[in-house]
Scaffold this motif. Structure first.
Motif, PDB file in Angstrom:
ATOM      1  N   SER A  55       0.807  -1.243   0.030  1.00 36.59           N
ATOM      2  CA  SER A  55      -0.169  -0.006  -0.081  1.00 36.59           C
ATOM      3  C   SER A  55       0.902   1.098  -0.096  1.00 36.59           C
ATOM      4  O   SER A  55       0.531   2.243  -0.571  1.00 36.59           O
ATOM      5  CB  SER A  55      -0.899   0.155   1.305  1.00 36.59           C
ATOM      6  N   GLN A  56       2.061   1.086   0.648  1.00 37.03           N
ATOM      7  CA  GLN A  56       2.734   2.132   0.596  1.00 37.03           C
ATOM      8  C   GLN A  56       3.346   2.547  -0.643  1.00 37.03           C
ATOM      9  O   GLN A  56       3.786   3.546  -1.112  1.00 37.03           O
ATOM     10  CB  GLN A  56       3.746   2.226   1.991  1.00 37.03           C
ATOM     11  N   ILE A  57       4.122   1.426  -1.242  1.00 38.00           N
ATOM     12  CA  ILE A  57       4.602   1.563  -2.498  1.00 38.00           C
ATOM     13  C   ILE A  57       3.530   1.912  -3.444  1.00 38.00           C
ATOM     14  O   ILE A  57       3.891   2.790  -4.259  1.00 38.00           O
ATOM     15  CB  ILE A  57       4.882   0.287  -3.048  1.00 38.00           C
ATOM     16  N   PRO A  76       9.946  14.790   0.707  1.00 37.93           N
ATOM     17  CA  PRO A  76       8.837  14.920   1.735  1.00 37.93           C
ATOM     18  C   PRO A  76       7.675  13.824   1.397  1.00 37.93           C
ATOM     19  O   PRO A  76       7.024  13.288   2.339  1.00 37.93           O
ATOM     20  CB  PRO A  76       8.398  16.388   1.413  1.00 37.93           C
ATOM     21  N   LEU A  77       7.402  13.549   0.199  1.00 31.50           N
ATOM     22  CA  LEU A  77       6.477  12.570   0.016  1.00 31.50           C
ATOM     23  C   LEU A  77       6.619  11.241   0.680  1.00 31.50           C
ATOM     24  O   LEU A  77       5.921  10.749   1.378  1.00 31.50           O
ATOM     25  CB  LEU A  77       6.544  12.488  -1.408  1.00 31.50           C
ATOM     26  N   LEU A  78       7.881  10.691   0.463  1.00 30.40           N
ATOM     27  CA  LEU A  78       8.285   9.576   1.252  1.00 30.40           C
ATOM     28  C   LEU A  78       8.782   9.691   2.570  1.00 30.40           C
ATOM     29  O   LEU A  78       8.136   8.896   3.438  1.00 30.40           O
ATOM     30  CB  LEU A  78       9.561   8.851   0.379  1.00 30.40           C
ATOM     31  N   TRP A  79       9.124  10.872   2.975  1.00 31.67           N
ATOM     32  CA  TRP A  79       9.401  11.272   4.167  1.00 31.67           C
ATOM     33  C   TRP A  79       8.177  11.204   5.146  1.00 31.67           C
ATOM     34  O   TRP A  79       8.258  10.834   6.120  1.00 31.67           O
ATOM     35  CB  TRP A  79      10.293  12.553   4.232  1.00 31.67           C
ATOM     36  N   PHE A  80       7.259  11.727   4.555  1.00 30.32           N
ATOM     37  CA  PHE A  80       6.063  11.738   5.111  1.00 30.32           C
ATOM     38  C   PHE A  80       5.360  10.587   5.771  1.00 30.32           C
ATOM     39  O   PHE A  80       5.106  10.112   6.557  1.00 30.32           O
ATOM     40  CB  PHE A  80       4.899  12.747   4.603  1.00 30.32           C
ATOM     41  N   ASN A  81       5.529   9.639   4.421  1.00 33.12           N
ATOM     42  CA  ASN A  81       5.027   8.313   4.744  1.00 33.12           C
ATOM     43  C   ASN A  81       5.770   7.649   5.960  1.00 33.12           C
ATOM     44  O   ASN A  81       5.208   7.108   6.875  1.00 33.12           O
ATOM     45  CB  ASN A  81       5.495   7.454   3.342  1.00 33.12           C
ATOM     46  N   GLN A  82       7.246   7.843   5.896  1.00 34.06           N
ATOM     47  CA  GLN A  82       7.736   7.138   6.869  1.00 34.06           C
ATOM     48  C   GLN A  82       7.637   7.749   8.281  1.00 34.06           C
ATOM     49  O   GLN A  82       7.698   7.027   9.275  1.00 34.06           O
ATOM     50  CB  GLN A  82       9.174   6.893   6.461  1.00 34.06           C
ATOM     51  N   LEU A 124       6.824   6.110  11.432  1.00 33.03           N
ATOM     52  CA  LEU A 124       7.466   6.200  12.611  1.00 33.03           C
ATOM     53  C   LEU A 124       6.675   6.554  13.844  1.00 33.03           C
ATOM     54  O   LEU A 124       6.819   6.079  15.130  1.00 33.03           O
ATOM     55  CB  LEU A 124       8.444   7.314  12.403  1.00 33.03           C
ATOM     56  N   PHE A 125       5.591   7.414  13.900  1.00 33.68           N
ATOM     57  CA  PHE A 125       4.869   7.845  14.699  1.00 33.68           C
ATOM     58  C   PHE A 125       3.344   7.204  14.655  1.00 33.68           C
ATOM     59  O   PHE A 125       2.586   7.675  15.193  1.00 33.68           O
ATOM     60  CB  PHE A 125       4.606   9.236  14.620  1.00 33.68           C
ATOM     61  N   ASP A 126       3.373   5.891  14.215  1.00 28.92           N
ATOM     62  CA  ASP A 126       2.099   5.197  14.074  1.00 28.92           C
ATOM     63  C   ASP A 126       1.520   5.145  15.501  1.00 28.92           C
ATOM     64  O   ASP A 126       0.305   5.173  15.606  1.00 28.92           O
ATOM     65  CB  ASP A 126       2.284   3.841  13.604  1.00 28.92           C
ATOM     66  N   SER A 127       2.430   5.085  16.530  1.00 23.82           N
ATOM     67  CA  SER A 127       1.854   4.884  17.688  1.00 23.82           C
ATOM     68  C   SER A 127       1.096   6.176  18.527  1.00 23.82           C
ATOM     69  O   SER A 127       0.308   6.049  19.122  1.00 23.82           O
ATOM     70  CB  SER A 127       3.279   4.383  18.695  1.00 23.82           C
ATOM     71  N   ASN A 128       1.266   7.096  17.527  1.00 21.06           N
ATOM     72  CA  ASN A 128       0.940   8.418  18.025  1.00 21.06           C
ATOM     73  C   ASN A 128      -0.073   9.132  16.983  1.00 21.06           C
ATOM     74  O   ASN A 128       0.466   9.213  15.770  1.00 21.06           O
ATOM     75  CB  ASN A 128       2.003   9.401  18.159  1.00 21.06           C
ATOM     76  N   PRO A 129      -1.328   9.010  17.191  1.00 22.27           N
ATOM     77  CA  PRO A 129      -2.338   9.302  16.550  1.00 22.27           C
ATOM     78  C   PRO A 129      -2.130  10.763  15.661  1.00 22.27           C
ATOM     79  O   PRO A 129      -2.415  10.950  14.538  1.00 22.27           O
ATOM     80  CB  PRO A 129      -3.593   9.314  17.059  1.00 22.27           C
ATOM     81  N   GLU A 130      -1.605  11.525  16.404  1.00 15.39           N
ATOM     82  CA  GLU A 130      -1.427  12.804  15.747  1.00 15.39           C
ATOM     83  C   GLU A 130      -0.095  12.974  14.664  1.00 15.39           C
ATOM     84  O   GLU A 130      -0.173  13.868  13.890  1.00 15.39           O
ATOM     85  CB  GLU A 130      -0.716  13.820  16.884  1.00 15.39           C
ATOM     86  N   PHE A 131       0.501  11.695  14.614  1.00 10.38           N
ATOM     87  CA  PHE A 131       1.668  11.772  13.586  1.00 10.38           C
ATOM     88  C   PHE A 131       1.419  10.565  12.569  1.00 10.38           C
ATOM     89  O   PHE A 131       2.129  10.116  11.879  1.00 10.38           O
ATOM     90  CB  PHE A 131       2.790  11.253  14.399  1.00 10.38           C
ATOM     91  N   SER A 132       0.040  10.153  12.810  1.00 12.53           N
ATOM     92  CA  SER A 132      -0.210   9.172  12.112  1.00 12.53           C
ATOM     93  C   SER A 132      -0.792   9.689  10.617  1.00 12.53           C
ATOM     94  O   SER A 132      -1.601  10.248  10.645  1.00 12.53           O
ATOM     95  CB  SER A 132      -1.274   8.220  12.615  1.00 12.53           C
ATOM     96  N   CYS A 133       0.059   9.293   9.667  1.00 16.47           N
ATOM     97  CA  CYS A 133      -0.403   9.775   8.340  1.00 16.47           C
ATOM     98  C   CYS A 133      -0.755   8.892   7.340  1.00 16.47           C
ATOM     99  O   CYS A 133       0.068   7.904   7.325  1.00 16.47           O
ATOM    100  CB  CYS A 133       0.482  10.897   7.885  1.00 16.47           C
ATOM    101  N   SER A 134      -1.736   8.848   6.381  1.00 11.16           N
ATOM    102  CA  SER A 134      -2.158   7.877   5.559  1.00 11.16           C
ATOM    103  C   SER A 134      -1.336   8.120   4.264  1.00 11.16           C
ATOM    104  O   SER A 134      -0.676   8.856   3.937  1.00 11.16           O
ATOM    105  CB  SER A 134      -3.640   7.837   5.556  1.00 11.16           C
ATOM    106  N   GLY A 135      -1.511   6.993   3.570  1.00  9.22           N
ATOM    107  CA  GLY A 135      -1.124   7.058   2.138  1.00  9.22           C
ATOM    108  C   GLY A 135      -1.814   8.221   1.520  1.00  9.22           C
ATOM    109  O   GLY A 135      -1.053   8.777   0.580  1.00  9.22           O
ATOM    110  N   THR A 136      -2.928   8.434   1.712  1.00  6.38           N
ATOM    111  CA  THR A 136      -3.553   9.713   1.278  1.00  6.38           C
ATOM    112  C   THR A 136      -2.512  10.905   1.246  1.00  6.38           C
ATOM    113  O   THR A 136      -2.622  11.537   0.319  1.00  6.38           O
ATOM    114  CB  THR A 136      -4.798   9.964   1.794  1.00  6.38           C
ATOM    115  N   ILE A 137      -2.045  11.081   2.283  1.00  5.98           N
ATOM    116  CA  ILE A 137      -1.323  12.336   2.421  1.00  5.98           C
ATOM    117  C   ILE A 137       0.115  12.166   1.802  1.00  5.98           C
ATOM    118  O   ILE A 137       0.083  13.324   1.076  1.00  5.98           O
ATOM    119  CB  ILE A 137      -0.618  12.504   4.027  1.00  5.98           C
ATOM    120  N   SER A 138       0.813  11.117   1.671  1.00  7.50           N
ATOM    121  CA  SER A 138       1.789  11.168   0.686  1.00  7.50           C
ATOM    122  C   SER A 138       1.334  11.102  -0.542  1.00  7.50           C
ATOM    123  O   SER A 138       2.305  11.722  -1.366  1.00  7.50           O
ATOM    124  CB  SER A 138       2.542   9.765   0.991  1.00  7.50           C
TER     125      SER A 138
END
Length: 440
Positions: free
Chosen positions: A90-92, A248-254, A258-272
């Motif tokens: 999905s990330q790819i 930033p595109l990929l960086w955002f994804n990762q 990285l911050f999946d455990s934190n909802p505030e930092f959880s960004c979806s593939g949509t963002i990327s």
DNA sequence: AATGCTGACAACCGCGGTGTA
DNA sequence: GTACACCGCGGTTGTCAGCAT
């Protein structure tokens, strides 16, 4: 867990979808959006489970799909992304507009795997098969010596041609990243801590950066690079490091990972997908960045120089050594700026000019034009969102939001406008789809 | 023409994550 | 805190068309 509840319902059809079913589903979603998937089949008059409807829509019916064979450029990109992300399809897929995770997964399993093996490359580790067969995955090819210097990093363009040059199995990277995500007790891993940390590094990178290349009108950016952390001690098994590149595109994804455990930092593939897509302008790029690092929406956007300052890559070395977490972060992962690394790379970053609106403009294919035409329609909406200073990633269910979320939703009006292109765009497979559009 | 093999693609299944009552 | 519903992901299986024998 187990089976989806809707699957318990009786008389549900399985197997291939008929054109009639496709038409029903398409008409329904085009008209009303999907809303709750479990209610879609009932409302659309389908004897399918919601899950099946969702899959059908995502993998086949949604209008922003790019059909047809993969280009060499896409293939190279997939290989390189796989080297970094592993089987995170999905990330790819998020980096390949118009392609679904399922499509990429199938392509990988049926084609790329074979090609890599023929080239003597282990498709799992992206290392030469000889190395893999030797079974020595714990020690990097260089014997564990530090290769974190810029000169030792894999150049993305060359890595695309030779995936074996990725120095460490992607799986190790995943472990590192996941470990960091798991260690959310660390202050730096908290939302505030992470925001502060990222912002600090971002600012620092600009201050120390020599990487702003205004002449780089193509805006290429390298991928996150793998390297071995240098500060784990010479006598310790070096762990894989993550060098997050200026993309930033990929960086955002990762970062999201990285911050999946934190909802505030959880960004979806949509963002990327959305960020670079909507980033036809500096403003929109900055909007996306703000959404990740948590800045208020009314902060002035940085200059072009500031944005390209992101092109410092971050290297994260996970020192899971005997002393536990490494000193300064205590999280077992350390990010550090390695200065400029902006030359080359195969990934065309949509330039910070208003007319570049495709997230990943792969060149040379007839579909590309159609694709970007489609995107233009969608991004006019996203631009409107920004002009209204609305939260870019706020309410997922809003209609404007749907327009730019190719995965799960659709934008009825836009679809109606796009309808004349649809049949051209997706070939014969979509002829019946266009018929359905006409009936709406 | 019939059969078997293979590759590509579509769809299903099981699971984990998340939100909510 | 718990149970439940839902969503999304990745692995696996099923189906079909094309090709070779």
């Amino acid at each position: 867990m187990g089976r989806h509840s809707c699957c318990y319902k009786q008389k549900l059809r399985k197997g291939l979808w008929s054109p009639e079913e496709d038409e029903k589903l398409l008409k329904h979603i085009t008209k009303y959006g999907h809303g709750c998937w479990s209610s879609v089949p009932k409302q659309a008059g389908l004897q399918r489970c919601g899950k099946s409807c969702r899959l059908r829509w995502i993998n086949y019916l949604r209008p922003d799909l790019k059909r047809g064979t993969f280009s060499q450029q896409e293939e190279d990109l997939i290989i390189e992304l796989h080297a970094v992300l592993g089987n995170r399809w999905s990330q790819i897929a998020a980096q390949l507009p118009g392609r679904t995770d399922n499509e990429i997964k199938n392509f990988w399993n049926s084609c790329i795997k074979k090609k890599l093996r023929q080239r003597g490359i282990d498709p799992t580790t992206h290392k030469p098969l000889a190395d893999t067969q030797a079974g020595d995955d714990k020690v990097p090819p260089n014997g564990g010596q530090n290769i974190s210097g810029a000169d030792d990093l894999i150049h993305p363009s060359s890595a695309a041609l030779d995936p074996s040059s990725i120095p460490k199995p992607a799986r190790s990277l995943m472990l590192t990243v996941d470990k960091f995500a798991a260690e959310s007790s660390n202050p730096k891993n908290s939302a505030a801590g992470a925001q502060e940390f990222l912002l600090d590094r971002f600012v620092a990178s600009q201050e120390s950066s020599s990487s702003c290349h205004p002449s780089n009108s193509l805006g290429f950016f390298p991928l996150p690079q793998l390297s071995y952390a240098s500060d784990c001690g010479a006598n310790q098994t070096p762990s894989v490091g993550l060098s997050v590149a200026p993309n930033p595109l990929l960086w955002f994804n990762q970062s999201g990972r990285l911050f999946d455990s934190n909802p505030e930092f959880s960004c979806s593939g949509t963002i990327s997908t959305l960020v670079p897509s909507a980033s036809g302008s500096t403003l929109s790029t900055w909007m996306g960045l703000k959404s990740v690092i948590g800045l208020p929406p009314d902060n002035p956007p940085p200059s072009c120089a500031a944005l390209t300052g992101i092109s410092n890559y971050w290297e994260a070395g996970n020192c899971s050594n005997s002393s536990g977490s490494s000193g300064n972060t205590g999280s077992g992962i350390e990010l550090r700026s390695n200065g400029s690394y902006f030359d080359g790379g195969i990934f065309p970053w949509p330039d910070l000019t208003p007319d570049k609106d495709a997230p990943m403009q792969l060149q040379g294919e007839p579909e590309d034009l159609k694709w970007s035409e489609y995107l233009q329609g969608a991004f006019s909406v996203s631009a409107a969102i920004q002009n209204q200073s609305q939260p870019l990633y706020g309410d997922v269910k809003t209609e404007s939001r749907v327009a730019v979320d190719g995965l799960g939703t659709c934008y009825p009006n836009q679809q109606a406008q796009q309808q004349p292109q649809a049949s051209d765009m997706y070939g014969k497979d979509f002829q019946r789809v266009s018929v359905a559009f006409e009936q709406i």
